[in-house]
Design a protein around this motif. Structure first.
Motif, PDB file in Angstrom:
ATOM      1  N   GLY A 134      29.113  58.676  47.897  1.00 53.61           N
ATOM      2  CA  GLY A 134      29.353  57.416  48.596  1.00 53.61           C
ATOM      3  C   GLY A 134      29.397  56.266  47.606  1.00 53.61           C
ATOM      4  N   ARG A 135      29.407  55.035  48.121  1.00 50.52           N
ATOM      5  CA  ARG A 135      29.552  53.844  47.284  1.00 50.52           C
ATOM      6  C   ARG A 135      28.427  52.847  47.565  1.00 50.52           C
ATOM      7  N   SER A 136      28.114  52.050  46.569  1.00 51.79           N
ATOM      8  CA  SER A 136      27.144  50.978  46.772  1.00 51.79           C
ATOM      9  C   SER A 136      27.662  50.029  47.857  1.00 51.79           C
ATOM     10  N   LEU A 149      24.286  58.997  52.427  1.00 54.23           N
ATOM     11  CA  LEU A 149      25.509  58.662  51.702  1.00 54.23           C
ATOM     12  C   LEU A 149      25.652  57.175  51.440  1.00 54.23           C
ATOM     13  N   GLY A 151      25.245  53.146  50.689  1.00 57.19           N
ATOM     14  CA  GLY A 151      24.727  52.438  49.530  1.00 57.19           C
ATOM     15  C   GLY A 151      23.945  51.199  49.887  1.00 57.19           C
ATOM     16  N   THR A 166      23.658  64.246  47.356  1.00 56.35           N
ATOM     17  CA  THR A 166      24.422  63.028  47.594  1.00 56.35           C
ATOM     18  C   THR A 166      24.240  62.108  46.394  1.00 56.35           C
ATOM     19  N   ARG A 167      25.280  61.372  46.046  1.00 52.97           N
ATOM     20  CA  ARG A 167      25.236  60.402  44.956  1.00 52.97           C
ATOM     21  C   ARG A 167      25.993  59.148  45.372  1.00 52.97           C
ATOM     22  N   THR A 168      25.668  58.043  44.706  1.00 51.95           N
ATOM     23  CA  THR A 168      26.303  56.759  44.999  1.00 51.95           C
ATOM     24  C   THR A 168      26.899  56.191  43.721  1.00 51.95           C
TER      25      THR A 168
END
Length: 407
Positions: A134-136, A149, A151, A166-168
């Motif tokens: 996902g995104r910030s 997910l 941010g 999961t990562r951002t």
């Protein structure tokens, strides 16, 4: 002490002050219990695209409920109206040949896409592709996968570890996605979740060229691209049914809700491109997932009537015009000392960013005093996302009221 537990609320404050109860709505306006009128700056919660009080939708729902309220969509079961809605959505899908799985709302849609992305790679013989990115500042609903997910750190706090893998990455730099791929390897990443315009995290339009670039990166690294269009879908992007259509994104999966029924009944839908759907439509492979009320017949009737209104009244064009109107009337507010920035000019959305985010709650109160029902999203961003039926005069009225509330 009231019994209702509000979402996203300081319940102690609600108990002390009382709730703001919306009694009725018509077009771009709502009224409280005392009969006072307010311009609805947010279209409920991004969703009342065709405006409040549309009898056409209420009548369609009443007719459907009196015939068949709902039946399961598990196995081979469905209802005729749900089938018709799926075919209609496939006709306007950004990717021809897409399959439609119905949900009860946006959070359901995101969790469905998260599970389907991982399940797809299992069937493709690549079980190590489980990482979801996902995104910030992004918001993807409040189920477990969507919360993990997203941010927005404060939405994660207090729950412990929500979901592994999961990562951002930074929301505004395509290079951040490339850097993550270099770090963990494309063979580990299942999908990248992307709001074309970040919504609840503060209303951030994408930088020029960003969407095309992250789509290219995903395609070249065999990562599923998931367009989260819960906010931008069904015309909110301006001039098109979906941002994915406007920007030629061709998503592998697309999550939707809100504008599908204009909020008249809860409903969401996940669009799966042929590539993702194919393993499950060849026979013998089950996607063991679904919701009791997914494809609800009454909600499907609401959606059909809602889509009829959007088409008959040319509301996709109205939304594109609203994109320009909001920018014209709101952009000058950036000169106010209490405003750090106005984000507008893409879609029927805008944000008036307060220089001091802590003033958000007080500004919501000040807007109500000026006859506007509003909301602070992200870090003190006044959310502007009115119904597509709002007039130019009402947009001017809205901007003037915000100016007065700013003092």
């Amino acid at each position: 002490m009231g019994a209702l537990w509000h979402g996203f609320a300081d319940m102690g404050a609600v108990e002390r002050r009382g709730a703001f109860a919306v009694a009725r709505g018509e077009g771009a306006y709502i009224w409280d219990e005392a009969g006072r009128r307010y311009l609805d700056a947010t279209a409920g919660l991004w969703f009342t695209n065709v405006g409040h009080g549309r009898r056409e939708i209420a009548d369609a729902v009443a007719q459907q409920l009196s015939t068949l309220a709902h039946y399961s969509n598990f196995g081979d079961l469905t209802s005729p109206v749900t089938q018709r809605l799926a075919e209609r959505l496939a006709e306007i899908a950004p990717v021809p040949g897409s399959k439609i799985m119905f949900t009860s709302g946006g959070s359901d849609s995101v969790d469905t896409a998260a599970k389907l992305a991982r399940r797809y790679w299992q069937e493709a013989g690549r079980p190590d592709k489980t990482l979801l990115v996902g995104r910030s500042n992004a918001y993807h609903g409040m189920h477990i996968a969507g919360t993990a997910l997203a941010g927005i750190p404060v939405n994660h706090d207090g729950y412990g570890s929500l979901m592994s893998d999961t990562r951002t990455v930074d929301f505004d730099r395509a290079a951040a996605l490339t850097a993550l791929i270099d770090e963990v390897g494309a063979e580990r990443i299942a999908a990248f979740f992307c709001e074309p315009i970040i919504g609840a995290g503060g209303i951030y339009p994408p930088p020029e060229g960003y969407l095309a670039e992250v789509r290219r990166i995903c395609r070249e690294n065999d990562i599923l691209f998931v367009a989260d269009e819960v906010v931008t879908g069904f015309g909110r992007i301006g001039g098109a049914w979906f941002a994915s259509s406007r920007f030629g994104l061709e998503p592998d999966l697309m999550t939707t809700a809100k504008g599908l029924t204009s909020g008249y009944l809860p409903m969401g839908a996940v669009f799966a491109a042929p590539r993702v759907a194919e393993p499950f439509f060849g026979g013998g492979v089950w996607f063991r997932h679904g919701y009791t009320y997914g494809g609800h017949a009454g909600a499907a009737a609401a959606a059909m009537a809602n889509l009829d209104i959007i088409e008959a009244e040319n509301l996709l064009d109205a939304s594109k015009n609203l994109e320009a109107l909001l920018h014209e009337h709101l952009a000058p507010l950036a000169a106010h000392p209490r405003v750090s920035e106005v984000r507008s000019g893409l879609g029927a959305v805008a944000a008036v960013q307060l220089a001091d985010p802590s003033e958000g709650p007080a500004m919501v109160d000040a807007l109500r005093a000026e006859g506007v029902s509003g909301r602070a999203a992200g870090q003190g961003a006044l959310q502007i996302s009115p119904a597509f039926v709002i007039t130019g005069e009402q947009v001017a009225e809205l901007a003037a009221a915000i100016g007065r509330a700013l003092g």
